[in-house]
Design a protein around this motif. Sequence first.
Motif, PDB file in Angstrom:
ATOM      1  N   ASN A  60       0.821  -1.197   0.000  1.00 10.24           N
ATOM      2  CA  ASN A  60       0.000   0.000   0.000  1.00 10.24           C
ATOM      3  C   ASN A  60       0.860   1.255   0.000  1.00 10.24           C
ATOM      4  N   TYR A  61       1.938   1.212   0.754  1.00  5.80           N
ATOM      5  CA  TYR A  61       2.825   2.353   0.816  1.00  5.80           C
ATOM      6  C   TYR A  61       3.542   2.574  -0.514  1.00  5.80           C
ATOM      7  N   ARG A  62       3.848   1.522  -1.229  1.00  9.57           N
ATOM      8  CA  ARG A  62       4.511   1.667  -2.517  1.00  9.57           C
ATOM      9  C   ARG A  62       3.665   2.498  -3.476  1.00  9.57           C
ATOM     10  N   ARG A  63       2.379   2.226  -3.482  1.00 10.64           N
ATOM     11  CA  ARG A  63       1.507   2.970  -4.385  1.00 10.64           C
ATOM     12  C   ARG A  63       1.496   4.449  -4.020  1.00 10.64           C
ATOM     13  N   ARG A  67       4.560  10.282 -12.438  1.00  9.37           N
ATOM     14  CA  ARG A  67       4.780   9.831 -13.821  1.00  9.37           C
ATOM     15  C   ARG A  67       4.579   8.327 -13.947  1.00  9.37           C
ATOM     16  N   THR A  68       4.950   7.577 -12.910  1.00 10.99           N
ATOM     17  CA  THR A  68       4.752   6.130 -12.923  1.00 10.99           C
ATOM     18  C   THR A  68       3.268   5.779 -12.892  1.00 10.99           C
ATOM     19  N   LEU A  69       2.502   6.518 -12.113  1.00  6.11           N
ATOM     20  CA  LEU A  69       1.064   6.262 -12.013  1.00  6.11           C
ATOM     21  C   LEU A  69       0.358   6.526 -13.340  1.00  6.11           C
ATOM     22  N   TRP A  70       0.853   7.496 -14.111  1.00  6.20           N
ATOM     23  CA  TRP A  70       0.258   7.779 -15.417  1.00  6.20           C
ATOM     24  C   TRP A  70       0.290   6.548 -16.327  1.00  6.20           C
ATOM     25  N   GLU A  71       1.319   5.716 -16.190  1.00  3.79           N
ATOM     26  CA  GLU A  71       1.516   4.579 -17.087  1.00  3.79           C
ATOM     27  C   GLU A  71       0.807   3.318 -16.611  1.00  3.79           C
ATOM     28  N   SER A  72       0.175   3.376 -15.438  1.00  2.40           N
ATOM     29  CA  SER A  72      -0.471   2.191 -14.871  1.00  2.40           C
ATOM     30  C   SER A  72      -1.950   2.160 -15.238  1.00  2.40           C
ATOM     31  N   ASP A  73      -2.475   0.953 -15.380  1.00  2.00           N
ATOM     32  CA  ASP A  73      -3.900   0.777 -15.633  1.00  2.00           C
ATOM     33  C   ASP A  73      -4.609   0.093 -14.463  1.00  2.00           C
ATOM     34  N   GLU A  77     -10.739   2.684  -6.411  1.00  2.42           N
ATOM     35  CA  GLU A  77      -9.825   1.591  -6.083  1.00  2.42           C
ATOM     36  C   GLU A  77     -10.504   0.235  -6.205  1.00  2.42           C
ATOM     37  N   GLN A  78     -11.762   0.154  -5.800  1.00  2.00           N
ATOM     38  CA  GLN A  78     -12.489  -1.118  -5.816  1.00  2.00           C
ATOM     39  C   GLN A  78     -13.221  -1.377  -7.126  1.00  2.00           C
ATOM     40  N   GLY A  79     -13.139  -0.453  -8.063  1.00  2.00           N
ATOM     41  CA  GLY A  79     -13.786  -0.639  -9.353  1.00  2.00           C
ATOM     42  C   GLY A  79     -15.273  -0.363  -9.348  1.00  2.00           C
ATOM     43  N   VAL A  80     -15.806   0.179  -8.267  1.00  2.00           N
ATOM     44  CA  VAL A  80     -17.226   0.527  -8.219  1.00  2.00           C
ATOM     45  C   VAL A  80     -17.534   1.641  -9.205  1.00  2.00           C
ATOM     46  N   VAL A  81     -16.610   2.595  -9.313  1.00  2.00           N
ATOM     47  CA  VAL A  81     -16.710   3.698 -10.274  1.00  2.00           C
ATOM     48  C   VAL A  81     -15.544   3.584 -11.246  1.00  2.00           C
ATOM     49  N   ARG A  90      -6.181   0.933  -8.370  1.00  2.00           N
ATOM     50  CA  ARG A  90      -5.604   1.609  -7.212  1.00  2.00           C
ATOM     51  C   ARG A  90      -4.643   2.717  -7.628  1.00  2.00           C
ATOM     52  N   ASP A  91      -3.859   2.456  -8.662  1.00  2.00           N
ATOM     53  CA  ASP A  91      -2.935   3.482  -9.148  1.00  2.00           C
ATOM     54  C   ASP A  91      -3.702   4.645  -9.775  1.00  2.00           C
TER      55      ASP A  91
END
Length: 359
Positions: free
Chosen positions: A243-246, A252-258, A322-326, A261-262
Amino acid sequence: MKLIERYIAREIMLPFTVVALILIGLFASFSSARLLAGAVTETLGIAALIKLVFLKTLIALEVLIPIALYISVIIGLGRLNKDHELIVMRTFGLSGSRMVLTVLAVAIPVGILSGMLSSYVRPWAYSESYILDAQAKAELNTNRFQAGRFYGSEKSGRIVYVRTKDEFNKEMQNIFHFMRKPDSSEIVFAQKAHQIQPTAQEPRPNIQLSEGVVYQLTNAATVDDVIHFKSMTYFIDNDTALNYRRKAAATRTLWESDQPRDIAELQWRISRPLATILLALIAMTFIRLSPRQDKTERTYLFAALAFAAYYNLSGLAKTWVEQGVVGNVPGVWWLESLMLLALITYAWIASNKKQPRQP
């Protein structure tokens, strides 16, 4: 900026500075007390404690600064309204749009600051604080082990015993480690051990064991496993580390994630400037221009309830993503959209409302 606008901006910035310092001081004091209660100084020392409090305060700034601005707008404009200065300014041509622009002149730089803290300072502070947190909270932290004593944890079912310890080299000799699991148990004997400190590349705390044997005792099995080793790396449970890693990941790293949570973390960071500005504008709606004295207690109560509602909804919005509800759209932005819609509705009603005639 004209004289009147500068005067209003000053009346907002002065309480903003004071409130921000008070909130920062309170948060730092709370964090210090909490860490001291957890005996962090026994493990890391006072210098690391001060650094950890500083890092946690940096993380909290993205929340403390919008709160301070929200409160300062209410305090500043509330004082001007209470002293009838806003009535006089309105009489001499201060329009509602000029008032909004004046507040925006203060809120936009503060919002940009909040966004910079959220996108760049907060991830760095999380990365550094996690390293210190991992050292302080690790059950197998060798810094707090003393020779000839048993250390146990009822929560994890772990027992550790160290016969001798070299404090200078931070090395232990003749180690016994017992770990109880739901369906099995594990016993480890090792001649030597020393702890490897977490790093940004490997945030999980781990212990290097040398010259030992592992007994794996399974309840369902008739034959237990015995493993001899010359060197073994023992990683400590890191459920919180993921959790802390995220939170510590670069924007910039988060932009590339799908990953949801990211995406939620990225949208949260980006939404901080807009949320700060919208909160400042919402704070304006609690100030009623009236020749009579404003009911300060009721104003503060409604303002506190409004902010509490926003704070809880913002956490809910992030959790839903994070949970995919939205989905990614609207993501966390539905809350800011509701805030903007509420402000537009309020402005439309205020502009169409007939002003009462003065006697």
